[in-house]
Motif scaffolding. Structure first.
Motif, mmCIF file in Angstrom:
data_model
loop_
_atom_site.group_PDB
_atom_site.id
_atom_site.type_symbol
_atom_site.label_atom_id
_atom_site.label_comp_id
_atom_site.label_asym_id
_atom_site.label_seq_id
_atom_site.Cartn_x
_atom_site.Cartn_y
_atom_site.Cartn_z
ATOM 1 N N TRP A 123 0.818 -1.216 0.000
ATOM 2 C CA TRP A 123 0.000 0.000 0.000
ATOM 3 C C TRP A 123 0.854 1.268 0.000
ATOM 4 O O TRP A 123 0.311 2.350 0.092
ATOM 5 N N GLY A 124 2.179 1.140 -0.059
ATOM 6 C CA GLY A 124 3.037 2.309 -0.153
ATOM 7 C C GLY A 124 3.688 2.708 1.153
ATOM 8 O O GLY A 124 3.499 2.091 2.210
ATOM 9 N N ARG A 125 4.480 3.782 1.075
ATOM 10 C CA ARG A 125 5.268 4.221 2.226
ATOM 11 C C ARG A 125 4.395 4.666 3.389
ATOM 12 O O ARG A 125 4.726 4.431 4.554
ATOM 13 N N ASP A 126 3.268 5.323 3.105
ATOM 14 C CA ASP A 126 2.379 5.751 4.194
ATOM 15 C C ASP A 126 1.879 4.555 4.992
ATOM 16 O O ASP A 126 1.720 4.629 6.212
ATOM 17 N N ALA A 127 1.632 3.435 4.307
ATOM 18 C CA ALA A 127 1.158 2.234 4.995
ATOM 19 C C ALA A 127 2.257 1.644 5.872
ATOM 20 O O ALA A 127 1.990 1.167 6.985
ATOM 21 N N ILE A 128 3.493 1.660 5.389
ATOM 22 C CA ILE A 128 4.615 1.175 6.196
ATOM 23 C C ILE A 128 4.752 2.013 7.462
ATOM 24 O O ILE A 128 4.906 1.480 8.569
ATOM 25 N N ASP A 129 4.679 3.326 7.295
ATOM 26 C CA ASP A 129 4.788 4.227 8.456
ATOM 27 C C ASP A 129 3.631 4.012 9.424
ATOM 28 O O ASP A 129 3.830 4.017 10.647
ATOM 29 N N GLU A 130 2.427 3.802 8.890
ATOM 30 C CA GLU A 130 1.272 3.615 9.769
ATOM 31 C C GLU A 130 1.388 2.320 10.557
ATOM 32 O O GLU A 130 1.087 2.291 11.762
#
Length: 351
Positions: free
Chosen positions: A164-171
């Motif tokens: 789901w992208g970098r935002d998903a990794i951070d979340e």
């Protein structure tokens, strides 16, 4: 060595965009000019390309006509108009967003499964790279089908947050920290949470009970390999690394060793031991583009075989895209030298 070309990366600040930059930096035809593009909402002013720092330009106002090729690694809703815009400017597009994979006039390609489709007369200079689950399964089902194993199959693919992208990794990272500290975890990308849990349904199911992403994966597989395979997608609390269990029907007298031999001859790494420490799993395949296979075994009733699969989906997609770009650019610059190959086997000494 292809240094005179200029390539653009739409979505350069995202997880997949970062992998594209890394693979391009290592490519034998490493382009000196790379244009990093992102939506205006990005907070990153620059990205690293080898030892260089590239400024990030606004995707909406970028001059696409100055590019020799464009990688598209942005969300599907943004990618569609962008691909049309680039194609109208005569710029070859390598789409990794999934926005073009259902178009029959757009070749769907994995370099290690053959690039014959790129030699066909095309209405548009656009090539689609399949989704991570399709890439993983096609890399195994393709060679098996060519060897005559064309029986029906089904698979369950575990998707990491990176899908789901970098935002998903951070979340996911923030969810883990919040739950350890009895806090309120953020739930924007994953409204129902993901940390310490599984999501057995990715997307909204249709009338058949299958979600759009599951149907898309099944159709992509059929288009790439003609394999008949139903695919269930599950979100797993992992930061990176795709993994799957694959079940396929077999003739009663087919030994698992035959499947292993076919895959190895096709360049797929097959673990030939049962040491858990050495088996491919999401963390161990990080940074390796090649698909890893292990635990090839017959079902207890002898009617089918089970296989365990793993790959770094981001790395594999980036390597595939750079390989396809080399083919497209060679058509424009036939006197140059172009090469891009999947990464090698898993390092046995990795912990």
């Amino acid at each position: 060595m292809g240094k005179d070309v200029t390539v653009g990366i739409a979505g350069a600040t995202g997880a997949l965009g970062q992998e594209l930059l890394s693979v391009l930096d290592d490519a034998p035809w490493r382009p000196e000019r790379v244009v990093a593009l992102a939506r205006a909402t990005t907070t990153a002013p620059s990205v690293a390309y080898g030892a260089d720092s590239l400024p990030v330009d606004d995707l909406a106002t970028a001059d696409l006509g100055s590019l020799d090729a464009l990688f598209v690694a942005v969300p599907r809703d943004v990618a569609g108009p962008l691909v049309d815009r680039a194609a109208a400017a005569g710029v070859p597009v390598i789409d990794l967003s999934g926005s073009q994979s259902e178009r029959l006039d757009v070749p769907l390609v994995l370099p290690w499964l053959g690039v014959d489709a790129l030699d066909l007369e095309r209405a548009r200079d656009v090539v689609a790279i399949p989704s991570g689950p399709t890439l993983l399964l096609a890399s195994v089902l393709g060679p098996l089908r060519r060897a005559g194993y064309d029986e029906p199959a089904d698979a369950t693919v575990m998707l990491p947050a990176a899908s789901w992208g970098r935002d998903a990794i951070d979340e996911l990272s923030r969810q883990v920290v919040a739950m350890f500290n009895s806090g309120v975890p953020p739930r924007k990308v994953f409204p129902h949470g993901l940390a310490f849990d599984l999501l057995p349904q990715v997307g909204v199911p249709g009338a058949t009970g299958w979600t759009a992403d599951e149907v898309r994966t099944t159709l992509e597989l059929a288009r790439l390999t003609e394999a008949r395979c139903d695919v269930t997608l599950v979100a797993a609390p992992l930061f990176s690394g795709l993994s799957a269990t694959l079940r396929m029907e077999l003739e009663a007298d087919t030994p698992p060793e035959d499947l292993a031999r076919v895959l190895q001859e096709a360049g797929v790494a097959v673990a030939d031991h049962a040491d858990l420490r050495r088996l491919p799993r999401p963390r161990r395949v990080e940074g390796v583009a090649g698909v890893q296979v292990a635990r090839i075994r017959r079902t207890l009733d002898g009617r089918a075989a089970h296989l365990w699969l793993a790959v770094d989906g981001l790395r594999a997609a980036a390597v595939a895209a750079v390989g396809v770009a080399a083919v497209l650019l060679r058509q424009q610059h036939p006197d140059e030298v172009w090469r891009a190959e999947p990464a090698g086997d898993m390092d046995e000494d990795d912990a």
